[in-house]
Motif scaffolding. Structure first.
Motif, mmCIF file in Angstrom:
data_model
loop_
_atom_site.group_PDB
_atom_site.id
_atom_site.type_symbol
_atom_site.label_atom_id
_atom_site.label_comp_id
_atom_site.label_asym_id
_atom_site.label_seq_id
_atom_site.Cartn_x
_atom_site.Cartn_y
_atom_site.Cartn_z
ATOM 1 N N GLU A 46 0.931 -1.248 -0.026
ATOM 2 C CA GLU A 46 -0.182 -0.056 0.049
ATOM 3 C C GLU A 46 0.845 1.448 -0.042
ATOM 4 O O GLU A 46 0.400 2.297 -0.669
ATOM 5 C CB GLU A 46 -1.040 -0.005 1.133
ATOM 6 N N LEU A 47 2.069 1.257 0.731
ATOM 7 C CA LEU A 47 2.923 2.388 0.746
ATOM 8 C C LEU A 47 3.536 2.796 -0.826
ATOM 9 O O LEU A 47 3.517 3.681 -1.322
ATOM 10 C CB LEU A 47 4.091 2.038 1.700
ATOM 11 N N ALA A 48 3.861 1.400 -1.384
ATOM 12 C CA ALA A 48 4.309 1.695 -2.792
ATOM 13 C C ALA A 48 2.949 2.112 -3.467
ATOM 14 O O ALA A 48 3.445 3.156 -4.400
ATOM 15 C CB ALA A 48 4.791 0.384 -3.232
ATOM 16 N N ALA A 49 2.037 1.779 -3.692
ATOM 17 C CA ALA A 49 0.664 2.313 -4.205
ATOM 18 C C ALA A 49 0.390 3.568 -4.109
ATOM 19 O O ALA A 49 0.040 4.353 -4.789
ATOM 20 C CB ALA A 49 -0.369 1.141 -4.053
ATOM 21 N N ALA A 50 0.663 4.122 -2.900
ATOM 22 C CA ALA A 50 0.422 5.448 -2.456
ATOM 23 C C ALA A 50 1.329 6.496 -3.369
ATOM 24 O O ALA A 50 1.213 7.586 -3.293
ATOM 25 C CB ALA A 50 0.715 5.661 -1.093
ATOM 26 N N CYS A 51 2.554 6.039 -3.824
ATOM 27 C CA CYS A 51 3.581 6.810 -4.344
ATOM 28 C C CYS A 51 3.025 7.064 -5.866
ATOM 29 O O CYS A 51 2.210 6.551 -6.380
ATOM 30 C CB CYS A 51 4.809 6.015 -4.491
ATOM 31 N N ASP A 52 3.696 8.279 -6.015
ATOM 32 C CA ASP A 52 3.038 8.792 -7.701
ATOM 33 C C ASP A 52 3.484 7.945 -8.639
ATOM 34 O O ASP A 52 3.100 7.650 -9.735
ATOM 35 C CB ASP A 52 3.638 10.048 -7.913
ATOM 36 N N ILE A 53 5.029 7.336 -8.426
ATOM 37 C CA ILE A 53 5.655 6.527 -9.465
ATOM 38 C C ILE A 53 6.153 5.445 -8.818
ATOM 39 O O ILE A 53 6.823 5.542 -7.900
ATOM 40 C CB ILE A 53 6.862 7.593 -10.387
ATOM 41 N N ARG A 54 6.133 4.220 -9.338
ATOM 42 C CA ARG A 54 6.848 3.272 -8.621
ATOM 43 C C ARG A 54 7.951 2.263 -9.752
ATOM 44 O O ARG A 54 7.464 2.202 -10.757
ATOM 45 C CB ARG A 54 5.712 1.942 -8.392
ATOM 46 N N VAL A 55 9.046 2.156 -9.207
ATOM 47 C CA VAL A 55 9.983 1.691 -9.995
ATOM 48 C C VAL A 55 10.485 0.386 -9.354
ATOM 49 O O VAL A 55 10.841 0.515 -8.006
ATOM 50 C CB VAL A 55 11.476 2.335 -9.857
ATOM 51 N N GLY A 56 10.461 -0.668 -10.170
ATOM 52 C CA GLY A 56 10.815 -2.188 -9.588
ATOM 53 C C GLY A 56 11.753 -2.884 -10.176
ATOM 54 O O GLY A 56 11.866 -2.626 -11.434
ATOM 55 N N ALA A 57 12.156 -3.683 -9.523
ATOM 56 C CA ALA A 57 13.260 -4.698 -9.935
ATOM 57 C C ALA A 57 12.878 -5.852 -10.416
ATOM 58 O O ALA A 57 11.737 -6.435 -9.806
ATOM 59 C CB ALA A 57 14.405 -4.720 -8.812
ATOM 60 N N ASP A 58 13.550 -6.513 -11.329
ATOM 61 C CA ASP A 58 13.111 -7.885 -11.660
ATOM 62 C C ASP A 58 13.129 -8.544 -10.392
ATOM 63 O O ASP A 58 14.177 -8.676 -9.637
ATOM 64 C CB ASP A 58 14.300 -8.512 -12.539
ATOM 65 N N GLY A 59 12.231 -9.701 -10.391
ATOM 66 C CA GLY A 59 12.228 -10.343 -9.073
ATOM 67 C C GLY A 59 11.261 -9.869 -7.926
ATOM 68 O O GLY A 59 11.048 -10.568 -6.971
ATOM 69 N N SER A 60 11.173 -8.602 -8.046
ATOM 70 C CA SER A 60 9.969 -8.024 -7.272
ATOM 71 C C SER A 60 8.547 -8.493 -7.045
ATOM 72 O O SER A 60 8.259 -9.094 -8.389
ATOM 73 C CB SER A 60 9.920 -6.364 -7.244
ATOM 74 N N ALA A 61 8.058 -8.700 -6.247
ATOM 75 C CA ALA A 61 6.470 -9.339 -6.160
ATOM 76 C C ALA A 61 5.678 -8.459 -5.133
ATOM 77 O O ALA A 61 6.047 -8.279 -4.104
ATOM 78 C CB ALA A 61 6.751 -10.670 -5.886
ATOM 79 N N PHE A 62 4.602 -8.500 -5.487
ATOM 80 C CA PHE A 62 3.628 -7.510 -4.655
ATOM 81 C C PHE A 62 2.352 -8.515 -4.172
ATOM 82 O O PHE A 62 2.022 -9.402 -4.947
ATOM 83 C CB PHE A 62 2.750 -6.593 -5.684
ATOM 84 N N ARG A 63 1.849 -8.305 -2.955
ATOM 85 C CA ARG A 63 0.661 -8.943 -2.373
ATOM 86 C C ARG A 63 -0.013 -8.152 -1.810
ATOM 87 O O ARG A 63 0.569 -7.431 -0.685
ATOM 88 C CB ARG A 63 1.250 -10.196 -1.903
ATOM 89 N N PHE A 64 -1.355 -8.008 -1.743
ATOM 90 C CA PHE A 64 -2.349 -7.466 -0.935
ATOM 91 C C PHE A 64 -3.215 -8.318 -0.308
ATOM 92 O O PHE A 64 -4.371 -8.539 -0.779
ATOM 93 C CB PHE A 64 -3.105 -6.417 -1.670
ATOM 94 N N PRO A 65 -2.787 -8.948 0.933
ATOM 95 C CA PRO A 65 -3.461 -9.820 1.581
ATOM 96 C C PRO A 65 -4.661 -9.627 2.724
ATOM 97 O O PRO A 65 -4.832 -10.416 3.573
ATOM 98 C CB PRO A 65 -2.454 -10.804 2.524
ATOM 99 N N GLY A 66 -5.138 -8.389 2.336
ATOM 100 C CA GLY A 66 -6.081 -7.799 3.428
ATOM 101 C C GLY A 66 -7.386 -8.641 3.470
ATOM 102 O O GLY A 66 -7.897 -9.143 4.548
ATOM 103 N N ALA A 67 -8.038 -9.197 2.395
ATOM 104 C CA ALA A 67 -9.172 -10.376 2.380
ATOM 105 C C ALA A 67 -8.723 -11.580 3.166
ATOM 106 O O ALA A 67 -9.455 -12.038 4.060
ATOM 107 C CB ALA A 67 -9.706 -10.446 0.893
ATOM 108 N N GLU A 68 -7.535 -12.201 2.963
ATOM 109 C CA GLU A 68 -7.310 -13.513 3.529
ATOM 110 C C GLU A 68 -6.928 -13.193 5.044
ATOM 111 O O GLU A 68 -7.229 -14.113 5.986
ATOM 112 C CB GLU A 68 -5.867 -13.853 2.775
ATOM 113 N N MET A 69 -6.619 -11.933 5.525
ATOM 114 C CA MET A 69 -6.211 -11.661 6.960
ATOM 115 C C MET A 69 -7.586 -10.895 7.330
ATOM 116 O O MET A 69 -7.412 -10.603 8.788
ATOM 117 C CB MET A 69 -5.184 -10.548 6.783
ATOM 118 N N GLY A 70 -8.669 -10.970 6.941
ATOM 119 C CA GLY A 70 -9.783 -10.180 7.457
ATOM 120 C C GLY A 70 -10.004 -8.882 7.671
ATOM 121 O O GLY A 70 -10.563 -8.288 8.565
#
Length: 238
Positions: free
Chosen positions: A109-133
């Motif tokens: 969420e912090l990354a998503a709040a930024c204006d621009i996101r630069v990511g490296a190969d091998g990076s991975a995102f997960r938003f597990p709110g639904a799973e965590m309730g």
């Protein structure tokens, strides 16, 4: 816990989350420190753009599971996370994220709040709110990837790997592993060359046209319903 680095490029300040031993898991106090650092950068006339990056192999694996919290403490932490995301979203200066490795939950969420996101190969995102309730994520992700992709990512809590993140707009730049921070500083330097008043005005327009503030207010009310009204506090998912 957080390093503030000036002088990399004229007008660019880097905020480095520095808990590599915990894979940059966020505590309540760390979230509050980063929020203060974002506010300080926003108020500093010598800063025209901000980079948020981390030390270690991961941008962040979520909230610190080892932080000892009762129910009130968990609610306070969630609200602290929410304030951090709001501070980054509404900052009057461009904010660029440099994402290496895993980027999960509050870090995603912090990354998503930024204006621009630069990511490296091998990076991975997960938003597990639904799973965590915990019903969070929509306030930022809808404006970043659109409602269809946001539904897929949020309701399944699945991993989004770097190539897909770049394709759907969760990343704006995809660079080789280990080069995200340097590339993010370069992007921030490009934004820092713009007229500050114009950049700030553009950010306000983008927030208005994109509905960011309205979505954040809806999320705030959702958190109040989930955790109970706080005393101006805010949390995110572990």
């Amino acid at each position: 816990m957080i390093q503030v680095v000036d002088g990399l490029v004229l007008g660019v300040r880097a905020l480095l989350l520095d808990r590599p031993e915990s894979r940059n898991a966020l505590t309540t106090s760390m979230a509050e420190l980063v929020t203060e650092a974002v506010a300080d950068a926003a108020a500093d006339l010598g800063v025209r753009a901000v980079v948020i990056a981390t030390t270690g192999e991961d941008f962040g694996v979520g909230a610190d599971r080892h932080e000892q919290l009762d129910a009130a403490g968990r609610a306070r932490r969630m609200r602290a996370f929410s304030r951090l995301h709001q501070a980054v979203t509404t900052a009057p200066k461009p904010v660029v994220a440099a994402v290496e490795g895993r980027c999960v939950a509050v870090a995603a969420e912090l990354a998503a709040a930024c204006d621009i996101r630069v990511g490296a190969d091998g990076s991975a995102f997960r938003f597990p709110g639904a799973e965590m309730g915990i019903p969070i994520g929509a306030a930022r992700l809808v404006g970043v990837v659109g409602p269809g992709a946001a539904r897929d990512i949020l309701l399944t809590s699945r991993w989004v790997l770097a190539d897909e993140a770049f394709r759907i707009g969760l990343l704006q730049r995809l660079v080789p592993r280990g080069e995200a921070r340097a590339a993010a500083v370069e992007v921030a330097a490009q934004t820092a060359r713009a007229d500050p008043a114009t950049s700030s005005h553009l950010k306000r327009q983008l927030q208005t046209h994109g509905g960011d503030v309205e979505r954040m207010e809806i999320e705030r009310r959702t958190l109040d319903a989930h955790f109970g009204p706080g005393e101006g506090e805010d949390e995110t998912c572990d």
